[in-house]
Motif scaffolding. Structure first.
Motif, PDB file in Angstrom:
ATOM      1  N   PRO A  48       1.224  -0.963   0.069  1.00 43.92           N
ATOM      2  CA  PRO A  48       0.119   0.269   0.123  1.00 43.92           C
ATOM      3  C   PRO A  48       0.903   1.309  -0.070  1.00 43.92           C
ATOM      4  O   PRO A  48       0.523   2.307  -0.421  1.00 43.92           O
ATOM      5  CB  PRO A  48      -1.181  -0.073   1.311  1.00 43.92           C
ATOM      6  N   ILE A  49       2.055   1.430   0.211  1.00 49.67           N
ATOM      7  CA  ILE A  49       2.689   2.365   0.823  1.00 49.67           C
ATOM      8  C   ILE A  49       3.593   2.814  -1.012  1.00 49.67           C
ATOM      9  O   ILE A  49       3.617   4.099  -0.972  1.00 49.67           O
ATOM     10  CB  ILE A  49       3.898   2.786   2.566  1.00 49.67           C
ATOM     11  N   GLY A  50       4.135   1.262  -1.091  1.00 51.25           N
ATOM     12  CA  GLY A  50       4.679   1.483  -2.294  1.00 51.25           C
ATOM     13  C   GLY A  50       3.449   2.219  -3.960  1.00 51.25           C
ATOM     14  O   GLY A  50       3.682   3.186  -4.368  1.00 51.25           O
ATOM     15  N   PHE A  51       2.383   1.943  -3.143  1.00 54.99           N
ATOM     16  CA  PHE A  51       1.373   2.027  -4.515  1.00 54.99           C
ATOM     17  C   PHE A  51       1.271   3.127  -4.415  1.00 54.99           C
ATOM     18  O   PHE A  51       0.616   4.157  -4.760  1.00 54.99           O
ATOM     19  CB  PHE A  51       0.662   1.509  -4.582  1.00 54.99           C
ATOM     20  N   ALA A  52       1.021   3.968  -2.672  1.00 53.47           N
ATOM     21  CA  ALA A  52       0.399   5.231  -3.352  1.00 53.47           C
ATOM     22  C   ALA A  52       1.610   6.627  -2.676  1.00 53.47           C
ATOM     23  O   ALA A  52       1.326   7.535  -4.031  1.00 53.47           O
ATOM     24  CB  ALA A  52       0.382   5.640  -0.999  1.00 53.47           C
ATOM     25  N   ASP A  53       2.936   6.373  -3.105  1.00 59.06           N
ATOM     26  CA  ASP A  53       3.870   6.562  -3.498  1.00 59.06           C
ATOM     27  C   ASP A  53       3.948   6.967  -5.213  1.00 59.06           C
ATOM     28  O   ASP A  53       4.529   8.285  -5.672  1.00 59.06           O
ATOM     29  CB  ASP A  53       5.171   5.873  -2.939  1.00 59.06           C
ATOM     30  N   GLU A  66      -0.700   4.868  -7.627  1.00 58.65           N
ATOM     31  CA  GLU A  66      -1.852   3.807  -7.743  1.00 58.65           C
ATOM     32  C   GLU A  66      -2.803   3.124  -7.150  1.00 58.65           C
ATOM     33  O   GLU A  66      -3.048   2.758  -7.189  1.00 58.65           O
ATOM     34  CB  GLU A  66      -0.789   3.191  -8.288  1.00 58.65           C
ATOM     35  N   ASN A  67      -2.369   3.984  -5.737  1.00 59.35           N
ATOM     36  CA  ASN A  67      -3.058   3.162  -4.337  1.00 59.35           C
ATOM     37  C   ASN A  67      -4.815   4.156  -4.557  1.00 59.35           C
ATOM     38  O   ASN A  67      -4.866   5.564  -4.067  1.00 59.35           O
ATOM     39  CB  ASN A  67      -3.110   3.622  -3.113  1.00 59.35           C
ATOM     40  N   PRO A  68      -5.991   3.535  -4.830  1.00 59.83           N
ATOM     41  CA  PRO A  68      -7.366   4.369  -4.774  1.00 59.83           C
ATOM     42  C   PRO A  68      -7.738   5.061  -3.936  1.00 59.83           C
ATOM     43  O   PRO A  68      -8.807   5.466  -3.145  1.00 59.83           O
ATOM     44  CB  PRO A  68      -8.038   3.721  -5.352  1.00 59.83           C
ATOM     45  N   THR A  69      -7.133   4.564  -2.371  1.00 63.38           N
ATOM     46  CA  THR A  69      -7.919   4.494  -0.869  1.00 63.38           C
ATOM     47  C   THR A  69      -7.345   6.086  -0.531  1.00 63.38           C
ATOM     48  O   THR A  69      -7.598   5.872   0.438  1.00 63.38           O
ATOM     49  CB  THR A  69      -8.289   3.598  -0.471  1.00 63.38           C
ATOM     50  N   TYR A 106       0.367   8.759   5.132  1.00 64.46           N
ATOM     51  CA  TYR A 106      -1.550   8.689   3.958  1.00 64.46           C
ATOM     52  C   TYR A 106      -1.975   8.428   4.508  1.00 64.46           C
ATOM     53  O   TYR A 106      -2.550   7.773   5.110  1.00 64.46           O
ATOM     54  CB  TYR A 106      -1.104   7.636   2.493  1.00 64.46           C
ATOM     55  N   ALA A 107      -3.175   9.582   4.484  1.00 65.76           N
ATOM     56  CA  ALA A 107      -4.832   9.393   4.892  1.00 65.76           C
ATOM     57  C   ALA A 107      -5.164   8.089   3.651  1.00 65.76           C
ATOM     58  O   ALA A 107      -5.792   9.043   3.083  1.00 65.76           O
ATOM     59  CB  ALA A 107      -5.233  10.370   5.146  1.00 65.76           C
ATOM     60  N   ASN A 143     -15.919   1.417  -2.265  1.00 64.63           N
ATOM     61  CA  ASN A 143     -15.719   1.308  -3.574  1.00 64.63           C
ATOM     62  C   ASN A 143     -15.503   2.409  -4.098  1.00 64.63           C
ATOM     63  O   ASN A 143     -16.542   3.333  -3.466  1.00 64.63           O
ATOM     64  CB  ASN A 143     -17.714   0.628  -3.863  1.00 64.63           C
ATOM     65  N   GLU A 144     -14.547   2.487  -4.476  1.00 61.91           N
ATOM     66  CA  GLU A 144     -14.451   3.655  -5.764  1.00 61.91           C
ATOM     67  C   GLU A 144     -16.076   4.542  -5.571  1.00 61.91           C
ATOM     68  O   GLU A 144     -15.666   6.031  -4.827  1.00 61.91           O
ATOM     69  CB  GLU A 144     -13.359   4.047  -6.300  1.00 61.91           C
ATOM     70  N   ALA A 145     -16.292   3.985  -6.558  1.00 66.20           N
ATOM     71  CA  ALA A 145     -17.851   5.039  -7.025  1.00 66.20           C
ATOM     72  C   ALA A 145     -18.494   5.602  -5.852  1.00 66.20           C
ATOM     73  O   ALA A 145     -18.839   7.222  -5.930  1.00 66.20           O
ATOM     74  CB  ALA A 145     -18.222   4.656  -8.109  1.00 66.20           C
TER      75      ALA A 145
END
Length: 156
Positions: free
Chosen positions: A9-14, A17-20, A29-30, A132-134
Motif C-alpha cells: 500500500p505504501i509503494g502504490f501510494a508513493d 496508484e493506491n485508490p484509497t 498517507y490518510a 467502493n471507489e465510485a
C-alpha cells in the motif's frame, strides 16, 4: 474483492496508484478503510515505512500522532459521529498504521461500548460494507477538503 495495492500500500501510494489515498500528510498517507460499516473509517499509513511507532525518532512520532488526530478531527467534522476511536496494533500488517474509527449513536449498544473488533465477521466481509471507489469518492473528497484546510493553517 482482492485489491492489488494491498500487496504494497505504501509503494502504490508513493506512485499515485493506491485508490484509497485521501491525501498525503506530513507523516504518511490518510486512506479510507476497505470496510465502511462505520462510515468514514480511515487509516493513517506511515511513509516512509517503519515497523512500529517506537522505530520513529521523537519528532517523527509527534508528526504521526498529530496527523492521526487531525484525521480524527476531519472525520468528526465530516461524519458527525459521537466520538472517534484511535488504535495502533501492528499485529498483522508489517508497517506502522493507525486505525481511526468514527463511532455513532445508532450502533448497537454492545458494539458502541466496545472496540470495533467486537462486530461480527460479516461486518468486515459483506459486500454491502466494502469500500467502493465510485460509492465512497464523495466522502473521500469531503475528508480531503477538511484535512487539507487543517494542514494549511499552522500545520508543521
Amino acid at each position: 474483492m482482492k485489491h492489488n495495492f494491498l500487496s504494497d500500500p505504501i509503494g502504490f501510494a508513493d506512485r499515485g496508484e493506491n485508490p484509497t489515498v485521501i491525501t498525503k500528510m506530513k507523516s504518511g498517507y490518510a486512506v479510507i478503510g476497505l470496510t465502511q460499516f462505520l462510515p468514514g473509517y480511515c487509516l493513517l499509513i506511515r511513509a516512509p515505512k517503519v515497523n512500529e511507532l517506537t522505530d520513529l525518532e521523537y519528532g517523527d512520532r509527534n508528526d504521526f500522532l498529530l496527523d492521526m488526530s487531525l484525521l480524527g478531527d476531519a472525520l468528526k467534522e465530516v461524519c458527525k459521529p459521537m466520538r472517534i476511536n484511535y488504535s495502533i496494533y501492528g499485529n498483522e500488517a508489517p508497517f506502522l498504521h493507525a486505525h481511526v474509527f468514527p463511532r455513532y449513536e445508532w450502533e448497537p449498544e454492545y458494539n458502541r461500548r466496545n472496540p470495533v473488533w467486537t462486530y461480527p465477521e460479516s461486518n468486515w466481509t459483506d459486500d454491502q460494507y466494502q469500500w467502493n471507489e465510485a460509492t465512497h469518492r464523495g466522502l473521500m473528497l469531503d475528508i480531503k477538503k477538511v484535512l487539507e484546510k487543517r494542514m494549511s493553517s499552522g500545520y508543521g
